[in-house]
Design a protein around this motif. Sequence first.
Motif, PDB file in Angstrom:
ATOM      1  N   ALA A 201     -25.445  47.376 -28.910  1.00  0.00           N
ATOM      2  CA  ALA A 201     -26.584  47.599 -28.012  1.00  0.00           C
ATOM      3  C   ALA A 201     -26.193  47.565 -26.547  1.00  0.00           C
ATOM      4  N   THR A 202     -25.250  46.692 -26.184  1.00  0.00           N
ATOM      5  CA  THR A 202     -24.864  46.572 -24.785  1.00  0.00           C
ATOM      6  C   THR A 202     -23.403  46.962 -24.531  1.00  0.00           C
ATOM      7  N   ALA A 203     -22.734  47.517 -25.531  1.00  0.00           N
ATOM      8  CA  ALA A 203     -21.326  47.887 -25.391  1.00  0.00           C
ATOM      9  C   ALA A 203     -21.075  49.081 -24.481  1.00  0.00           C
ATOM     10  N   PRO A 204     -22.024  50.030 -24.294  1.00  0.00           N
ATOM     11  CA  PRO A 204     -21.732  51.187 -23.435  1.00  0.00           C
ATOM     12  C   PRO A 204     -21.289  50.826 -22.021  1.00  0.00           C
ATOM     13  N   LYS A 205     -21.689  49.681 -21.500  1.00  0.00           N
ATOM     14  CA  LYS A 205     -21.254  49.296 -20.149  1.00  0.00           C
ATOM     15  C   LYS A 205     -19.738  49.140 -20.087  1.00  0.00           C
ATOM     16  N   LEU A 206     -19.132  48.706 -21.201  1.00  0.00           N
ATOM     17  CA  LEU A 206     -17.683  48.557 -21.240  1.00  0.00           C
ATOM     18  C   LEU A 206     -16.993  49.911 -21.183  1.00  0.00           C
ATOM     19  N   THR A 207     -17.555  50.879 -21.897  1.00  0.00           N
ATOM     20  CA  THR A 207     -17.002  52.237 -21.864  1.00  0.00           C
ATOM     21  C   THR A 207     -17.137  52.829 -20.476  1.00  0.00           C
ATOM     22  N   ALA A 208     -18.312  52.650 -19.862  1.00  0.00           N
ATOM     23  CA  ALA A 208     -18.536  53.188 -18.519  1.00  0.00           C
ATOM     24  C   ALA A 208     -17.575  52.553 -17.520  1.00  0.00           C
ATOM     25  N   ALA A 209     -17.344  51.256 -17.631  1.00  0.00           N
ATOM     26  CA  ALA A 209     -16.412  50.586 -16.727  1.00  0.00           C
ATOM     27  C   ALA A 209     -14.989  51.077 -16.949  1.00  0.00           C
ATOM     28  N   ARG A 210     -14.620  51.291 -18.209  1.00  0.00           N
ATOM     29  CA  ARG A 210     -13.277  51.794 -18.503  1.00  0.00           C
ATOM     30  C   ARG A 210     -13.091  53.191 -17.913  1.00  0.00           C
ATOM     31  N   GLU A 211     -14.083  54.044 -18.081  1.00  0.00           N
ATOM     32  CA  GLU A 211     -13.992  55.392 -17.529  1.00  0.00           C
ATOM     33  C   GLU A 211     -13.848  55.378 -16.007  1.00  0.00           C
ATOM     34  N   ALA A 212     -14.520  54.420 -15.366  1.00  0.00           N
ATOM     35  CA  ALA A 212     -14.475  54.346 -13.905  1.00  0.00           C
ATOM     36  C   ALA A 212     -13.281  53.555 -13.393  1.00  0.00           C
ATOM     37  N   GLY A 213     -12.479  52.998 -14.314  1.00  0.00           N
ATOM     38  CA  GLY A 213     -11.315  52.230 -13.913  1.00  0.00           C
ATOM     39  C   GLY A 213     -11.646  50.889 -13.297  1.00  0.00           C
ATOM     40  N   LEU A 214     -12.802  50.304 -13.662  1.00  0.00           N
ATOM     41  CA  LEU A 214     -13.250  49.060 -13.045  1.00  0.00           C
ATOM     42  C   LEU A 214     -12.727  47.840 -13.807  1.00  0.00           C
ATOM     43  N   PRO A 215     -12.428  46.763 -13.078  1.00  0.00           N
ATOM     44  CA  PRO A 215     -12.106  45.511 -13.761  1.00  0.00           C
ATOM     45  C   PRO A 215     -13.358  44.926 -14.406  1.00  0.00           C
ATOM     46  N   VAL A 216     -13.166  44.254 -15.550  1.00  0.00           N
ATOM     47  CA  VAL A 216     -14.265  43.633 -16.286  1.00  0.00           C
ATOM     48  C   VAL A 216     -13.902  42.180 -16.546  1.00  0.00           C
ATOM     49  N   VAL A 217     -14.728  41.288 -16.051  1.00  0.00           N
ATOM     50  CA  VAL A 217     -14.554  39.862 -16.331  1.00  0.00           C
ATOM     51  C   VAL A 217     -15.336  39.553 -17.602  1.00  0.00           C
ATOM     52  N   VAL A 218     -14.636  39.119 -18.647  1.00  0.00           N
ATOM     53  CA  VAL A 218     -15.240  38.872 -19.955  1.00  0.00           C
ATOM     54  C   VAL A 218     -15.181  37.381 -20.257  1.00  0.00           C
ATOM     55  N   VAL A 219     -16.346  36.768 -20.424  1.00  0.00           N
ATOM     56  CA  VAL A 219     -16.414  35.353 -20.776  1.00  0.00           C
ATOM     57  C   VAL A 219     -16.272  35.223 -22.291  1.00  0.00           C
TER      58      VAL A 219
END
Length: 254
Positions: A201-219
């Motif tokens: 349900a909320t995983a698309p944000k990870l794909t969008a961040a990957r496409e944009a080359g953004l860092p993702v802080v994952v708790v």
Amino acid sequence: MHVLILGGTTEARRLAELLHGTPGLRLTSSLAGRVAGPRLPPGETRVGGFGGTQGLAAWLREHGVDAVVDGTHPFAGEISFNAARAAAATHVPLLALRRPGWVPVAGDRWHEVGSLEEAARSLPALGRRVFLTTGRLGLAAFAGLTDPWFLVRSVDAPEPPHPPRMEVLLDRGPFTLDRERELLDHHRIDVLVTKDSGGAATAPKLTAAREAGLPVVVVRRPPVPAGVPVLPDPGEAARWVRAHLGRGSFPVID
């Protein structure tokens, strides 16, 4: 047979749907009451806490509960440990229903941390415009950051303390990839912060961040209490419950 589902997640609601109407089965779903207007599952429901381990154990005895399925959010750690202690005290079988966590793929720039406080400490080196998707109850960890700007997405409006430079987006998943791309672009996001909630349900944000080359802080998610069996799918959990009907005991999961 009376089964208590500790719910509040899509998986717990789906389990209630699968079990609703099963002959010989009484089903009660319990919701924490932290979200206004929750999506209620079929069957009996109750809203609110139990009063800790002792309160939950008393409720299990009073209502003749034969088994508990902990289908709470992966980060709802306190209720999971209360459930483990209460189930042990009352000799009631307990199953944890947990959606699998997310797994990084090629192109991801993940920074895994152990807490929201650690996530907050990591932000100054990663970006100044933050998409914060950790829920409204954890904003206090970021309240001391006065320089970054935050886009905070939550189901209900957050209360103080929270970051001073913040815009709130009230929304509920599931979210589409196109929508997540649009959000990142429109708000000029340069870092995403999320909990490892898992699920689609909320995983698309990870794909969008990957496409944009953004860092993702994952708790990282907290562990399931020791000794509690875990199943990842509502269908498997429903089969675990149904396997008990007519047998008088629940199947053991290795």
